[in-house]
Design an enzyme around this catalytic site. Structure first.
Site, PDB file in Angstrom:
ATOM      1  N   SER A 175      -9.594  -0.219   7.501  1.00 46.71           N
ATOM      2  CA  SER A 175      -9.001  -0.109   6.160  1.00 46.71           C
ATOM      3  C   SER A 175      -8.304  -1.360   5.650  1.00 46.71           C
ATOM      4  O   SER A 175      -7.964  -1.427   4.469  1.00 46.71           O
ATOM      5  CB  SER A 175      -8.032   1.072   6.110  1.00 46.71           C
ATOM      6  OG  SER A 175      -8.731   2.289   6.133  1.00 46.71           O
TER       7      SER A 175
ATOM      8  N   LYS B 299       0.845  -1.202   0.000  1.00 45.24           N
ATOM      9  CA  LYS B 299       0.000   0.000   0.000  1.00 45.24           C
ATOM     10  C   LYS B 299       0.876   1.247   0.000  1.00 45.24           C
ATOM     11  O   LYS B 299       1.854   1.317   0.761  1.00 45.24           O
ATOM     12  CB  LYS B 299      -0.892  -0.036   1.250  1.00 45.24           C
ATOM     13  CG  LYS B 299      -1.856   1.113   1.410  1.00 45.24           C
ATOM     14  CD  LYS B 299      -2.698   0.923   2.682  1.00 45.24           C
ATOM     15  CE  LYS B 299      -3.722   2.009   2.879  1.00 45.24           C
ATOM     16  NZ  LYS B 299      -4.568   1.785   4.090  1.00 45.24           N
TER      17      LYS B 299
ATOM     18  N   SER C 277      -9.272   1.824   3.273  1.00 46.02           N
ATOM     19  CA  SER C 277      -8.410   2.517   2.352  1.00 46.02           C
ATOM     20  C   SER C 277      -7.379   1.621   1.658  1.00 46.02           C
ATOM     21  O   SER C 277      -6.703   2.082   0.725  1.00 46.02           O
ATOM     22  CB  SER C 277      -7.653   3.626   3.094  1.00 46.02           C
ATOM     23  OG  SER C 277      -6.831   3.087   4.110  1.00 46.02           O
TER      24      SER C 277
END
Lengths: 67, 477
Positions: B184, B84, B160
């Site tokens: 997330s 990420k 996210s």
């Protein structure tokens, strides 16, 4: 929470750019949590609880990224 | 499931690791398959912000050479992994998918979790999409890929850790790093039909990860199976001197208890705060009950429970998250408001409505919830809930609202961030429209091994986690 108070708080934080629609969204979001936030202050057990914050009298052993 | 004629690579990280050691494939072949998936689908799915093709190939070749020479770094050795893009990796810059983050933030340096993955032999394939600074919703007006759900490209991935969830589901890598401050890791895992494990707060170092909310941020894996998540967590867990909040206790073997049985495990079933909710998809309750039946068949004892102080703890999460995040971003918001994503700046701006005494009370509430939750966990070993009340929202639904409060209210992940307990999501079915639904299990602090055991036992009896979106080769939901 009133729009006028939001405007004052944003100004105090130096945030002058939110549009009227964005300010309305902030008020709507805050409203969804308003009762819960009030409960944080109203719950008798909360008053004497130790906050979930611990200060340590020692700096971290190392930093990221390393110098 | 896949077509029987599909010559695809092994479906899970665990399978791939076994195939590598059996000589049935190589790390270079695994990477080639993952790269081919990315070549075919990334333009549509918006998974990657940056691909490290050359460095990944070199790492795969090195992994193969090491295995051939008898050096085995463990189950991640030679496995393609996505990162990420709020986590620093030495190949390039970290953007946090934002125009605002300094270009040189973490440049050329690995975060401790990325360094640990490399030590474990993982092949880092690139940096993948997030919501800006790990909060909020997509913004089509900003120059970043829009993450789309492999099960329905008109739907969002959740966030996210959007690219990590979509990338695992679309087989662009076997697993990836996510972060979880209010859900997330678990939200995109649930919406994309893969597994996601948020470890206990402090289990994994978060230095080298762009801060959203320092007292809530967790780093952990998304992968196809719970067992894969356990193997991944094994590589990244443990104390690090650069994060004073990491816990010093020894890291256990997260797979040691995963024998397929749940005999002796008591699972508290929480319906009161999680079912019969506004906007609930009709398939959720049935899928949840079916999942509970599987857990019982594997030997678990189910009892009804009610999570203590649920509503107040979610308020504490909101106060903590928004206050800490605004403290980080206020200076940039003052001068670069329009450069932030539309939803992120509204969410962050809400912090001005909170006071210092709100913040202190929120921390008292978190401690109170922890104490009462410990009482609950004296009677059960795990707590089970649906991860969300519905499948992924569509982009049309997101576009119709500024910050879609209804979407926020349909996910049930935030409580566990506030108290710091570990939580796992695993797929448990689909909506009538073919979007994944997921089961959430939570455990006592530092009992991730029990979560992996439970998730693995469930997945030995079900195949939801092995279903592949039609887009990438599956034949049915």
């Amino acid at each position: 929470m009133s729009p006028a108070l939001l405007d004052a708080l944003l100004a105090a934080a130096g945030l002058d750019d939110p549009s009227p629609q964005e300010r309305a969204e902030m008020l709507a979001l805050h409203a969804t949590f308003e009762d819960g936030i009030a409960a944080l202050h109203a719950l008798p057990e909360c008053r004497d609880e130790v906050p979930a914050l611990v200060f340590r009298a020692q700096p971290p052993l190392d930093v990221w990224p390393a110098d | 499931m896949r077509s029987t004629t599909d010559q695809s690579p092994p479906p899970t990280l665990t399978d791939a690791a076994a195939a590598l050691r059996a000589g049935e494939t190589t790390a270079v072949e695994l990477l080639a398959a993952a790269t081919a998936r990315a070549d075919a689908h990334d333009a549509e799915l918006g998974v990657y912000l940056a691909r490290f093709d050359d460095a990944a190939l070199a790492a795969a070749e090195r992994a193969d050479a090491e295995l051939a020479a008898g050096t085995d770094r463990g189950p991640l050795h030679g496995i393609p992994i996505g990162v990420k893009d709020i986590v620093a990796a030495r190949e390039g810059r970290t953007t946090a998918q934002s125009l605002v983050l300094d270009d040189d933030w973490g440049f050329g340096v690995d975060a401790p979790v990325v360094a640990r993955l490399r030590d474990a032999g993982a092949v880092i394939t690139g940096k993948v999409t997030t919501m800006e600074f790990a909060c909020g919703f997509p913004d089509a007006d900003k120059p970043f890929p829009l993450p789309r759900n492999p099960w329905d490209v008109d739907a969002w991935t959740g966030g996210s850790s959007s690219g990590t969830g979509a990338g695992v589901a679309a087989e662009m890598f076997y697993a990836g790093i996510g972060t979880d401050t209010g859900g997330s890791i678990r939200i995109p895992a649930a919406f994309c039909g893969v597994s996601g494990l948020m470890p206990t707060y402090g289990r994994v170092p978060k230095s080298g990860v762009v801060t959203l909310s320092w007292s809530l941020d967790h780093v952990g894996p998304l992968a196809r199976s719970a067992r894969d998540c356990g193997a991944f967590l094994q590589a990244i867990a443990g104390c690090d001197a650069t994060d004073p909040f990491t816990d010093e206790r020894p890291v256990p073997d997260f797979l040691a208890e995963a024998d397929g049985s749940l005999a002796g495990v008591r699972i508290g079933v929480e319906r009161a705060n999680h079912l019969d909710r506004d906007g609930e998809d009709p398939a959720v309750a049935g899928a949840f009950e079916d999942a509970l039946a599987v857990l019982a068949e594997r030997g678990a004892t189910l009892v009804d429970v009610v999570i203590p102080h649920y509503r107040e703890t979610l308020a504490a999460l909101w106060v903590t998250q928004v206050s800490e995040a605004l403290a980080y971003h206020r200076r940039d918001l003052q001068t670069r408001w329009d450069d932030y994503f539309a939803s992120a700046r509204v969410l962050l701006g809400c912090g001005v409505l909170l006071s210092g005494h709100d913040y202190v009370q929120a921390q008292r509430m978190r401690r109170l919830a922890q104490r009462h939750l410990a009482g609950l966990f004296a009677t059960v070993d795990l707590v089970a809930t649906p991860a969300a009340s519905a499948g992924a929202p569509t982009y049309a639904e997101l576009d119709a609202a500024g910050v879609p409060i209804s979407v926020l209210e349909r996910v049930h992940t935030g409580y566990w961030d506030a108290v710091g307990n570990p939580a796992l999501v695993v797929p448990m079915g689909f909506t009538a429209g073919g979007l994944p639904l997921s089961l959430q299990l939570a455990a006592r602090p530092f009992e991730e091994a029990l979560l992996v055991r439970a998730g693995d036992a469930y997945q030995r009896a079900t195949d939801w986690h092995l279903r592949v979106p039609p887009l990438v080769g599956g034949v049915t939901a």
